[in-house]
Design an enzyme around this catalytic site. Structure first.
Site, PDB file in Angstrom:
ATOM      1  CG  LEU A  28     -22.373  -3.052   9.681  1.00  0.00           C
ATOM      2  CD1 LEU A  28     -23.824  -3.252   9.217  1.00  0.00           C
ATOM      3  CD2 LEU A  28     -22.160  -1.592  10.087  1.00  0.00           C
ATOM      4  CG  LEU A  46      -3.850 -10.401   0.410  1.00  0.00           C
ATOM      5  CD1 LEU A  46      -2.483 -11.053   0.529  1.00  0.00           C
ATOM      6  CD2 LEU A  46      -4.803 -11.264  -0.420  1.00  0.00           C
ATOM      7  CB  CYS A  93      -4.023  -2.598   6.657  1.00  0.00           C
ATOM      8  SG  CYS A  93      -2.825  -3.719   5.933  1.00  0.00           S
ATOM      9  CG  ASN A 137      -7.495  -0.852   3.661  1.00  0.00           C
ATOM     10  OD1 ASN A 137      -8.242  -1.724   3.233  1.00  0.00           O
ATOM     11  ND2 ASN A 137      -6.272  -1.104   4.088  1.00  0.00           N
ATOM     12  CB  THR A 194      -0.888  -0.004   1.250  1.00  0.00           C
ATOM     13  OG1 THR A 194      -1.629  -1.224   1.248  1.00  0.00           O
ATOM     14  CG2 THR A 194      -1.854   1.161   1.272  1.00  0.00           C
TER      15      THR A 194
END
Ligand code: UDX
Ligand code: UDX
Length: 434
Positions: free
Chosen positions: A251, A154, A261, A209, A122
């Site tokens: 949720l 992932l 991440c 993300n 990323t």
């Protein structure tokens, strides 16, 4: 069958290498950490990821997967070089690109034939252009190359299935032919393939993300309101999730997000915006409220116990999520440190993360099972929703504890059942807080 090099055999790179090998390619995985490569060549995994050890060993035996620290070996006769080295957060939240730069420079200095360089890590929007400049600058002679962005999506704990059954493959490049060649590597996954430009592909990763993290922070705020108004957030999430525009995933109210991440990606995206003079209020609020939950949880337990000084608190789970040994940015780190700062003695059990925890939380005692952990505790806190906690013998736990008090940070137990067993129980967002 293609020959592929993967640079960086961490949580992302090792899964990527093993999966590409399992798809029939010949993969050479490279890392600068010699011990890590030595262990892998002796069949020792550097990380815990369900199914990974078997996948790596099977492909090593089939001569589709090997490990090296030599860039010249890794790039020899290789057409594709995936970069999956770490891009941790810098002090202001920006992505630390030193490892990506080092990998790009060494690739440039070593390559002897045309190469497609693919960013799996990323990386900030604009990295593709920046990397192309690095490669041009450090090449010993002009050799054709292309840069492609192919962000990873992932999840730890399900990384292999996430690779093999992706929701989509995203590719970005100014060289459409190179993007098409990388797309060919993914065709057998039978998932939609989005081909766009470099910056857009890089942004898709951050925006995805950041949205998922926002969705979790949203349901956590709803949970706090549910406690004040007497509603059950688990039922609220079920009722919301039937709406296809909302969906049931992400949720689960709880302690907020951790891992390598979400924390770094939301901060990095906000940093990129602020660098351009924008004011990313939503992104910054999402990060702030996420970390505030950890302090809030400790305050809740302090209120339940009437104070933490001299109390013994048992932590059920330390990893940032189940089915991983990863402790990066785990809520358990801040929670344990806050409990200790309040004068509590902290003990913990986790099925696989204890080794990582010893380095990060040297002041806590660790035990080998939930029942030993419960012995003489004033309270237990569920911090990671490991399956093995869901059906433990709660009567045995209750009888071992000094006081039968449980704070269920991941809502794995039923409040009515817990109270019927004689526990003082509190979950997250499960009706009026008690
Ligand atoms: C990394 C990034 O952190 C993440 O943002 C990106 O999405 C995917 O790659 P992860 O696999 O979790 O995630 O990183 P980590 O587990 O830290 O592994 C990185 C590996 O790269 C390590 O094995 C490290 O030794 C290696 N590395 C680091 C190199 O091979 N070369 C370097 O120059 C630096
Ligand atoms: C995430 C993204 O899901 C993945 O697509 C991306 O490639 C990497 O980052 P990961 O961090 O491995 O994956 O795990 P994930 O399952 O998304 O959980 C992230 C964090 O959110 C964890 O701390 C988890 O406990 C928390 N979480 C997740 C919730 O609190 N509630 C949820 O409903 C889901």
């Amino acid at each position: 069958m293609k020959q592929i090099c993967v640079v960086g055999v961490g949580y992302v790179g090792l899964v990527t290498a093993a999966c590409f090998a399992d798809l029939g390619n010949r993969v050479i995985a490279l890392d600068v950490n010699e011990k890590r490569i030595e262990n892998l060549n002796n069949g020792i995994m550097p990380i815990y990821e369900p199914g990974l050890e078997e996948l790596v060993q099977r492909n090593r035996r089939a001569n589709r997967l090997c490990f090296t620290t030599s860039y010249s070996d890794a790039l020899n006769e290789t057409e594709f070089a995936f970069i999956a080295v770490a891009t941790p957060s810098g002090i202001n939240g920006e992505a630390d690109m030193q490892y990506v730069a080092a990998a790009a420079q060494t690739i440039a200095e070593t390559m002897t034939a045309p190469l497609i360089i693919i960013n799996k890590s990323t990386v900030p929007v604009g990295t593709g252009d920046w990397m192309a400049d690095i490669v041009k600058r450090y090449q010993k002679k002009t050799i054709p190359f292309a840069v492609v962005s192919c962000p990873e999506f992932l999840r730890e704990g399900t990384a292999i299935s996430d690779f093999m059954q992706p929701y989509r493959t995203v590719l970005g490049s100014f060289d459409h032919e190179a993007a098409e060649k990388v797309a060919q590597l993914h065709l057998s996954l039978r998932a939609p393939i989005v081909i766009t430009d470099l910056r857009t592909a890089e942004m898709i990763k951050y925006a995805s993300n950041a949205f998922l993290a926002t969705k979790i922070s949203f349901i956590n705020e709803i949970a706090d309101i549910c406690e004040a108004l007497g509603a059950d957030v688990k039922e609220v999430a079920i009722g919301m999730g039937y709406d296809k525009r909302i969906g049931p995933a992400m949720l689960d109210a709880g302690l907020g997000w951790g891992g390598s991440c979400f924390p770094k990606d939301v901060k990095a995206l906000a940093f990129m915006a602020e660098e351009k003079g924008l004011d990313p209020k939503i992104l910054n609020t999402v990060t702030h409220t996420n970390y505030d939950r950890r302090r809030k949880v400790v305050r809740n337990v302090k209120k339940m116990l009437g104070g933490l000084e001299g109390k013994t608190i048992g932590l059920l789970g330390l990893a940032f999520k189940p089915n991983t040994d990863d402790m990066r940015e785990a809520p358990s780190i801040d929670i344990a440190q806050e409990l200790i700062a309040e004068g509590a003695t902290v003990r913990a059990y986790d099925p696989v993360a204890l080794e990582n925890a010893h380095n990060l939380l040297p002041a806590i005692e660790t035990t080998t099972d939930p029942y030993t952990l419960a012995r003489d505790c004033d309270a237990l806190m569920v911090l990671t929703e490991w399956n093995e906690f869901k059906n433990i013998d709660l009567e045995r736990v209750r009888d071992a504890m000094k006081t039968p008090l449980i704070f269920d940070g991941r809502n794995i137990y039923d409040p009515a059942e817990m109270r019927a067993l004689g526990f003082t129980y509190r979950g997250v967002g499960r009706g009026f807080d008690r």
